[in-house]
Design a protein around this motif. Sequence first.
Motif, PDB file in Angstrom:
ATOM      1  N   PRO A 118     -41.035  55.917  82.608  1.00 59.00           N
ATOM      2  CA  PRO A 118     -41.960  54.787  82.503  1.00 59.00           C
ATOM      3  C   PRO A 118     -42.096  54.306  81.057  1.00 59.00           C
ATOM      4  N   GLU A 119     -42.238  52.998  80.872  1.00 57.19           N
ATOM      5  CA  GLU A 119     -42.343  52.431  79.524  1.00 57.19           C
ATOM      6  C   GLU A 119     -43.520  53.024  78.747  1.00 57.19           C
ATOM      7  N   ASP A 120     -44.612  53.298  79.440  1.00 50.87           N
ATOM      8  CA  ASP A 120     -45.779  53.886  78.766  1.00 50.87           C
ATOM      9  C   ASP A 120     -45.422  55.235  78.146  1.00 50.87           C
ATOM     10  N   TYR A 121     -44.620  55.995  78.866  1.00 54.28           N
ATOM     11  CA  TYR A 121     -44.254  57.319  78.344  1.00 54.28           C
ATOM     12  C   TYR A 121     -43.247  57.199  77.196  1.00 54.28           C
ATOM     13  N   LYS A 122     -42.394  56.180  77.251  1.00 56.41           N
ATOM     14  CA  LYS A 122     -41.446  55.979  76.160  1.00 56.41           C
ATOM     15  C   LYS A 122     -42.179  55.724  74.842  1.00 56.41           C
ATOM     16  N   LYS A 123     -43.294  55.015  74.931  1.00 52.44           N
ATOM     17  CA  LYS A 123     -44.085  54.768  73.719  1.00 52.44           C
ATOM     18  C   LYS A 123     -44.636  56.077  73.169  1.00 52.44           C
ATOM     19  N   ILE A 124     -45.098  56.954  74.062  1.00 54.08           N
ATOM     20  CA  ILE A 124     -45.610  58.259  73.641  1.00 54.08           C
ATOM     21  C   ILE A 124     -44.502  59.065  72.959  1.00 54.08           C
ATOM     22  N   ALA A 125     -43.306  59.041  73.560  1.00 54.51           N
ATOM     23  CA  ALA A 125     -42.176  59.783  72.992  1.00 54.51           C
ATOM     24  C   ALA A 125     -41.830  59.256  71.604  1.00 54.51           C
ATOM     25  N   LYS A 126     -41.854  57.930  71.435  1.00 52.45           N
ATOM     26  CA  LYS A 126     -41.548  57.350  70.120  1.00 52.45           C
ATOM     27  C   LYS A 126     -42.634  57.693  69.097  1.00 52.45           C
ATOM     28  N   ASP A 127     -43.874  57.734  69.537  1.00 48.99           N
ATOM     29  CA  ASP A 127     -44.962  58.137  68.637  1.00 48.99           C
ATOM     30  C   ASP A 127     -44.793  59.586  68.192  1.00 48.99           C
ATOM     31  N   ASN A 128     -44.376  60.436  69.119  1.00 48.72           N
ATOM     32  CA  ASN A 128     -44.129  61.843  68.781  1.00 48.72           C
ATOM     33  C   ASN A 128     -43.002  61.962  67.761  1.00 48.72           C
ATOM     34  N   LEU A 129     -41.952  61.181  67.979  1.00 53.42           N
ATOM     35  CA  LEU A 129     -40.831  61.188  67.030  1.00 53.42           C
ATOM     36  C   LEU A 129     -41.278  60.709  65.651  1.00 53.42           C
ATOM     37  N   ALA A 130     -42.099  59.688  65.621  1.00 46.62           N
ATOM     38  CA  ALA A 130     -42.574  59.156  64.346  1.00 46.62           C
ATOM     39  C   ALA A 130     -43.344  60.218  63.562  1.00 46.62           C
ATOM     40  N   THR A 131     -44.159  60.996  64.271  1.00 50.00           N
ATOM     41  CA  THR A 131     -44.895  62.077  63.610  1.00 50.00           C
ATOM     42  C   THR A 131     -43.936  63.112  63.024  1.00 50.00           C
ATOM     43  N   ARG A 132     -42.903  63.447  63.771  1.00 50.51           N
ATOM     44  CA  ARG A 132     -41.902  64.419  63.293  1.00 50.51           C
ATOM     45  C   ARG A 132     -41.126  63.840  62.114  1.00 50.51           C
ATOM     46  N   PHE A 133     -40.801  62.547  62.183  1.00 50.21           N
ATOM     47  CA  PHE A 133     -40.071  61.908  61.096  1.00 50.21           C
ATOM     48  C   PHE A 133     -40.921  61.843  59.822  1.00 50.21           C
ATOM     49  N   ASP A 134     -42.222  61.644  59.988  1.00 54.25           N
ATOM     50  CA  ASP A 134     -43.121  61.662  58.819  1.00 54.25           C
ATOM     51  C   ASP A 134     -42.968  62.983  58.069  1.00 54.25           C
ATOM     52  N   ASP A 171     -36.795  51.830  63.804  1.00 52.70           N
ATOM     53  CA  ASP A 171     -36.383  51.438  62.456  1.00 52.70           C
ATOM     54  C   ASP A 171     -36.697  52.572  61.481  1.00 52.70           C
ATOM     55  N   LEU A 172     -35.655  53.139  60.883  1.00 57.55           N
ATOM     56  CA  LEU A 172     -35.847  54.258  59.954  1.00 57.55           C
ATOM     57  C   LEU A 172     -36.329  53.813  58.571  1.00 57.55           C
ATOM     58  N   ALA A 173     -36.443  52.518  58.346  1.00 61.00           N
ATOM     59  CA  ALA A 173     -36.774  52.019  57.009  1.00 61.00           C
ATOM     60  C   ALA A 173     -38.077  52.594  56.458  1.00 61.00           C
ATOM     61  N   ARG A 174     -39.016  52.950  57.345  1.00 65.13           N
ATOM     62  CA  ARG A 174     -40.294  53.488  56.867  1.00 65.13           C
ATOM     63  C   ARG A 174     -40.163  54.930  56.379  1.00 65.13           C
ATOM     64  N   TRP A 175     -38.979  55.524  56.563  1.00 67.73           N
ATOM     65  CA  TRP A 175     -38.728  56.897  56.093  1.00 67.73           C
ATOM     66  C   TRP A 175     -37.527  56.881  55.150  1.00 67.73           C
ATOM     67  N   PRO A 176     -37.731  56.482  53.895  1.00 73.68           N
ATOM     68  CA  PRO A 176     -36.609  56.284  52.967  1.00 73.68           C
ATOM     69  C   PRO A 176     -35.757  57.526  52.725  1.00 73.68           C
ATOM     70  N   ASN A 177     -36.364  58.700  52.778  1.00 75.28           N
ATOM     71  CA  ASN A 177     -35.566  59.915  52.569  1.00 75.28           C
ATOM     72  C   ASN A 177     -34.624  60.173  53.743  1.00 75.28           C
ATOM     73  N   LEU A 178     -35.052  59.786  54.949  1.00 74.84           N
ATOM     74  CA  LEU A 178     -34.171  59.917  56.113  1.00 74.84           C
ATOM     75  C   LEU A 178     -33.029  58.913  56.029  1.00 74.84           C
ATOM     76  N   VAL A 179     -33.327  57.707  55.568  1.00 73.33           N
ATOM     77  CA  VAL A 179     -32.286  56.685  55.402  1.00 73.33           C
ATOM     78  C   VAL A 179     -31.237  57.168  54.401  1.00 73.33           C
ATOM     79  N   ALA A 180     -31.714  57.703  53.272  1.00 73.88           N
ATOM     80  CA  ALA A 180     -30.796  58.186  52.235  1.00 73.88           C
ATOM     81  C   ALA A 180     -29.966  59.358  52.744  1.00 73.88           C
ATOM     82  N   PHE A 181     -30.604  60.249  53.499  1.00 74.75           N
ATOM     83  CA  PHE A 181     -29.907  61.401  54.065  1.00 74.75           C
ATOM     84  C   PHE A 181     -28.805  60.942  55.022  1.00 74.75           C
ATOM     85  N   GLN A 182     -29.143  60.001  55.907  1.00 78.45           N
ATOM     86  CA  GLN A 182     -28.181  59.515  56.888  1.00 78.45           C
ATOM     87  C   GLN A 182     -26.973  58.891  56.192  1.00 78.45           C
ATOM     88  N   ALA A 183     -27.218  58.124  55.149  1.00 78.05           N
ATOM     89  CA  ALA A 183     -26.128  57.501  54.403  1.00 78.05           C
ATOM     90  C   ALA A 183     -25.281  58.552  53.688  1.00 78.05           C
TER      91      ALA A 183
END
Length: 205
Positions: A118-134, A171-183
Amino acid sequence: MKLYYSPGACSLSPHIVARELGIPVELKKVNTKDKTIEGGGDYWKVNGRGYVPALELDNGQVLTEGPAIVQYLADQKPEAGLAPKNGSLERYRLQEWLNFLTSEIHKSFSPLFKPNTPEDYKKIAKDNLATRFDWLDQQLAGKDYLTGKAFSVADAYLFVLLNWTRFQSIDLARWPNLVAFQARVGARPRVQEALQAEGLLKKAA
């Protein structure tokens, strides 16, 4: 050895590791929808769980689960330094990273790839990922790789997981260290070879 893979899936991680180590593996492409192997064969008979990766060893045994496979490969050429010595605290730190990546990052992506989520759950999953990416972004501050200056099997895994953000409008742009790592990882010659072999990157003219 034979590596069963699907282009861009988590099997890209051991594929990268094998190339970094100079270990030849025969690539066996798997259709993850119908579980068939390119050229013929039933993937269920290789891995009863049905997902990639699987590594068929020279003795015919099959090893599954990415974090186990990459450590096995690294231990075939310990002098390459892609995994610290078994029994050392540094090795447990590496396993700490691999466990975090597989349980907190990889599994958070899983519902995003399922069409019936469900789309509602996808938003929750993305929020969880964002916390981990932080948190991950903070860990990579001032570091080239997860464990410091040296590339390890955990970095190959994180690189693959970060690539998945492209398919999920994250969009990984809000996590510059992840962007640099990926590159940084994406520019490694063996990583580029693996991407090209899986049809994910065109060869330079």
